[in-house]
Design a protein around this motif. Structure first.
Motif, short mmCIF file in Angstrom:
data_model
loop_
_atom_site.label_atom_id
_atom_site.label_comp_id
_atom_site.label_asym_id
_atom_site.label_seq_id
_atom_site.Cartn_x
_atom_site.Cartn_y
_atom_site.Cartn_z
N LYS A 147 54.51 34.90 -14.39
CA LYS A 147 55.78 34.63 -15.08
C LYS A 147 55.59 34.71 -16.60
CE LYS A 147 58.02 31.66 -11.67
NZ LYS A 147 57.06 31.44 -10.58
N SER A 205 61.45 32.22 -19.64
CA SER A 205 62.82 32.66 -19.35
C SER A 205 63.58 33.07 -20.61
CB SER A 205 63.56 31.52 -18.65
OG SER A 205 63.40 30.30 -19.37
N LEU A 231 50.71 20.03 -26.37
CA LEU A 231 49.58 20.76 -25.77
C LEU A 231 48.36 20.80 -26.69
CD1 LEU A 231 51.41 23.80 -24.11
CD2 LEU A 231 50.28 21.89 -22.95
N1 BYC Z 1 60.43 30.25 -17.86
O1 BYC Z 1 56.22 22.97 -12.17
P1 BYC Z 1 56.82 23.52 -13.43
C1 BYC Z 1 56.96 30.99 -27.73
C2 BYC Z 1 58.02 28.11 -13.91
S1 BYC Z 1 56.37 31.36 -26.17
C3 BYC Z 1 59.80 30.86 -16.84
O2 BYC Z 1 57.52 22.57 -14.33
P2 BYC Z 1 54.69 23.76 -15.33
C4 BYC Z 1 57.48 32.03 -28.62
C5 BYC Z 1 56.60 27.57 -13.92
O3 BYC Z 1 55.71 28.49 -14.51
C6 BYC Z 1 56.76 29.89 -25.26
N2 BYC Z 1 59.17 30.16 -15.85
O4 BYC Z 1 55.66 24.30 -14.23
C7 BYC Z 1 57.01 33.32 -28.51
C8 BYC Z 1 56.36 27.34 -12.43
O5 BYC Z 1 56.13 28.58 -11.80
P3 BYC Z 1 54.74 28.92 -10.98
C9 BYC Z 1 56.03 29.80 -23.99
C10 BYC Z 1 59.19 28.82 -15.96
O6 BYC Z 1 53.66 24.78 -15.59
C11 BYC Z 1 57.61 34.32 -29.29
C12 BYC Z 1 57.73 26.89 -11.94
O7 BYC Z 1 58.68 27.38 -12.89
N3 BYC Z 1 55.49 28.47 -23.90
O8 BYC Z 1 56.94 29.88 -28.02
O9 BYC Z 1 54.24 22.37 -14.98
C13 BYC Z 1 58.63 34.01 -30.18
C14 BYC Z 1 57.85 25.40 -11.81
O10 BYC Z 1 57.80 24.73 -13.09
C15 BYC Z 1 59.82 28.14 -17.01
C16 BYC Z 1 54.66 28.10 -22.90
O11 BYC Z 1 54.38 28.86 -22.02
C17 BYC Z 1 60.46 28.91 -17.99
N4 BYC Z 1 61.11 28.36 -19.03
O12 BYC Z 1 55.63 23.58 -16.63
C18 BYC Z 1 59.06 32.70 -30.32
C19 BYC Z 1 54.08 26.71 -23.01
N5 BYC Z 1 59.67 26.81 -16.81
O13 BYC Z 1 53.74 29.34 -12.02
C20 BYC Z 1 58.48 31.70 -29.53
C21 BYC Z 1 53.03 26.42 -21.98
C22 BYC Z 1 58.98 26.67 -15.70
O14 BYC Z 1 54.32 27.66 -10.28
N6 BYC Z 1 53.61 26.14 -20.69
N7 BYC Z 1 58.69 27.86 -15.16
O15 BYC Z 1 55.12 30.06 -10.08
C23 BYC Z 1 54.13 24.93 -20.36
O16 BYC Z 1 54.22 23.99 -21.14
C24 BYC Z 1 54.53 24.75 -18.91
O17 BYC Z 1 53.94 25.77 -18.15
C25 BYC Z 1 56.07 24.75 -18.69
C26 BYC Z 1 56.32 24.69 -17.17
C27 BYC Z 1 56.70 23.52 -19.34
C28 BYC Z 1 56.72 26.02 -19.22
#
Ligand code: BYC
Length: 314
Positions: free
Chosen positions: A112, A115, A145
């Protein structure tokens, strides 16, 4: 024999959990449960893919920026996002996975990305809204983080957050200036906020009750706050900023509560979130196609670099 192995593994896992409980930072060569490694690879690689895809909606406006200085800052911002992708891919590689493999998972549609990048950028004001709202949401998420339990990820976040702060300010400044402009400019700024507000709230992921990964990630201190808590934190700090420059928010339930000292607000459209995450948002196909084309166009550069390396470094 099997019992000994299990006891040994349980002991290691207990020692690992104790380290987490003491707030110690886990480094690449430390022992870690396989599931911890897998969860980090999933989350960090999705984050890296998001940074790379995140260049596309803004890149769309580089040639149409309204002045040379605006073009220079937008170019710098988009380059920063590429850099963020690279730091995070490198941090992910410390977990024993190859970046090419991660890229392939993404290109095959098996990984993924956020979104938010599946929405179009229709006007210059959208560049302001992305900087202010999307980078603003990213800062709230990534500041947390930066204190996570995995060393390479937390250190990447520290540097990235510094750059995101600059992005956030440039976005807010674009909108503040438009809000002091003509009626048409004000309308354009408001329209951008109307379109990006709800998708920005979706960036924090599903509600806590529907977040399958949160419990485990919070237990391991990869996530220090839940999706809903971070979303609320973002709303509380963003609404006053918008109101200060005359913007409104497309939520008739939005109201400050003196009791909780925070904002009450309406309902996210979770059907829309699910559609976007499962590939059916307004620009998903376009974004994937752009990444596939870039991969194909870059093939000769990678082949040339490999041939050069084989000739000079082997
Ligand atoms: N979009 O159990 P959950 C930026 C998925 S880039 C798509 O809550 P988790 C920037 C999730 O992956 C910003 N998918 O998951 C760049 C999971 O799917 P899988 C990016 C989403 O991991 C350019 C399922 O839904 N930031 O800043 O505990 C220009 C269930 O969710 C989304 C990061 O990636 C979504 N919105 O929590 C400007 C931050 N939300 O893998 C700006 C790091 C959820 O189980 N990531 N899903 O199939 C995180 O903090 C966490 O992974 C999340 C989701 C809060 C996003």
């Amino acid at each position: 024999m099997e019992a000994t192995v299990t006891a040994d593994m349980l002991e290691r896992e207990k020692a690992f959990n104790d380290r987490i409980a003491r707030g110690e930072v886990i480094e690449p060569k430390d022992w870690m449960p396989e599931r911890y490694r897998k969860q980090l690879i999933r989350m960090m690689s999705q984050h890296a893919h998001s940074e790379i895809v995140g260049m596309l909606p803004e890149g769309n406006w580089i040639t149409r920026a309204p002045s040379l200085s605006r073009k220079a800052s937008l170019l710098a911002k988009v380059q920063d996002e590429a850099g963020h992708g690279l730091y995070i891919y490198s941090a992910t590689e410390t977990l024993g996975v190859d970046r090419l493999e991660l890229t392939q998972q993404f290109l095959d549609g098996n990984a993924k990305y956020s979104s938010i990048f599946n929405y179009p950028t229709l006007s210059w004001a959208d560049i302001g809204a992305i900087g202010w709202l999307v980078d603003g949401a990213a800062i709230v998420n990534q500041t947390a983080l930066a204190k996570c339990s995995y060393g390479p990820y937390s250190r990447a976040m520290l540097r990235i957050c510094k750059e995101e702060n600059f992005h956030h300010k440039q976005g807010y400044q674009i909108l503040s200036i438009m809000m002091q402009g003509t009626a048409e400019q004000k309308e354009m700024a408001q329209d951008a906020v109307n379109r990006f507000w709800w998708p920005s709230l979706m960036m924090f992921g599903p509600s806590d009750a529907n977040s399958p990964n949160s419990e485990e990630l919070m237990r391991w201190k990869v996530k220090l706050h839940s999706n809903d808590d971070l979303r609320q934190r973002f709303i509380d700090r963003t609404v006053p900023q918008g109101e200060a420059i005359g913007l409104t928010f497309p939520d008739d339930k939005l109201k400050y509560s003196e009791t909780t000292r925070s904002y009450e607000w309406g309902q996210i459209n979770w059907d829309e979130f699910k559609a976007v995450v499962s590939g059916n948002g307004p620009c998903n196909k376009q974004r994937m196609q752009a990444r596939k084309t870039a991969e194909e166009n870059g093939q000769w550069v990678r082949a040339a670099a490999e041939a050069y390396a084989a000739k000079h470094y082997n």
